[in-house]
Design an enzyme around this catalytic site. Structure first.
Site, short mmCIF file in Angstrom:
data_model
loop_
_atom_site.label_atom_id
_atom_site.label_comp_id
_atom_site.label_asym_id
_atom_site.label_seq_id
_atom_site.Cartn_x
_atom_site.Cartn_y
_atom_site.Cartn_z
N LYS A 62 0.84 -1.21 0.00
CA LYS A 62 0.00 0.00 0.00
C LYS A 62 0.87 1.25 0.00
O LYS A 62 0.58 2.22 -0.71
CB LYS A 62 -0.94 -0.01 1.20
CG LYS A 62 -2.02 -1.08 1.10
CD LYS A 62 -2.81 -1.18 2.38
CE LYS A 62 -3.82 -2.32 2.28
NZ LYS A 62 -4.56 -2.51 3.52
N HIS A 113 -0.29 -6.72 17.97
CA HIS A 113 -1.26 -7.81 17.98
C HIS A 113 -2.24 -7.54 19.11
O HIS A 113 -1.85 -7.08 20.18
CB HIS A 113 -0.59 -9.16 18.26
CG HIS A 113 0.56 -9.46 17.36
ND1 HIS A 113 1.84 -9.08 17.66
CD2 HIS A 113 0.62 -10.09 16.18
CE1 HIS A 113 2.65 -9.47 16.68
NE2 HIS A 113 1.93 -10.09 15.78
#
Length: 129
Positions: A62, A113
């Site tokens: 991206k 995470h």
């Protein structure tokens, strides 16, 4: 120097866990470098570590503005762990070529995470060509 690109991605950890369970090494060998596998596989919850690295790959694509197109393959984007724990992104092949064409001199990344999600952010720095 200036920011040339920024990317962020979120991966569902259970999705990567299922892919590893179903496809095993054929999935791992297609997407992750040997060095990434050597780091992740010894961990009890290896799928969590693979998920973070997968998110980095997506975020980097991206940031480059290419997606997986333009001839870039998954294994040309590797995330290794520095002694400090900081992730280090290593580019090779077409990914390195595209970054060089865009004037990228540094790649910064961060991985986090939380429960069933891994999130990565990538920032590209350099001098525009």
């Amino acid at each position: 120097m200036r920011i040339l690109g920024i990317g962020i991605d979120m991966v569902k950890v259970s999705r990567i866990e299922k892919l590893i369970a179903r496809r095993g090494h054929s999935f791992l060998d297609r997407v992750f470098t040997k060095e990434e596998q050597d780091y992740c596989l010894p961990h009890k919850m290896a799928h969590v570590h693979f998920s973070g690295r997968f998110a980095v790959k997506e975020a980097l694509l991206k940031a480059l503005g290419t997606g997986l197109g333009d001839g870039i393959s998954w294994k040309e984007i590797a995330t290794l762990r520095q002694d400090s724990g900081q992730p280090e992104v290593i580019l090779s092949g077409r990914a390195r070529q595209v970054a060089d064409e865009k004037g990228v001199s540094s790649v910064f990344s961060s991985i986090t995470h939380d429960h069933d999600y891994a999130i990565a952010q990538v920032i590209l720095e350099g001098c525009e060509q």
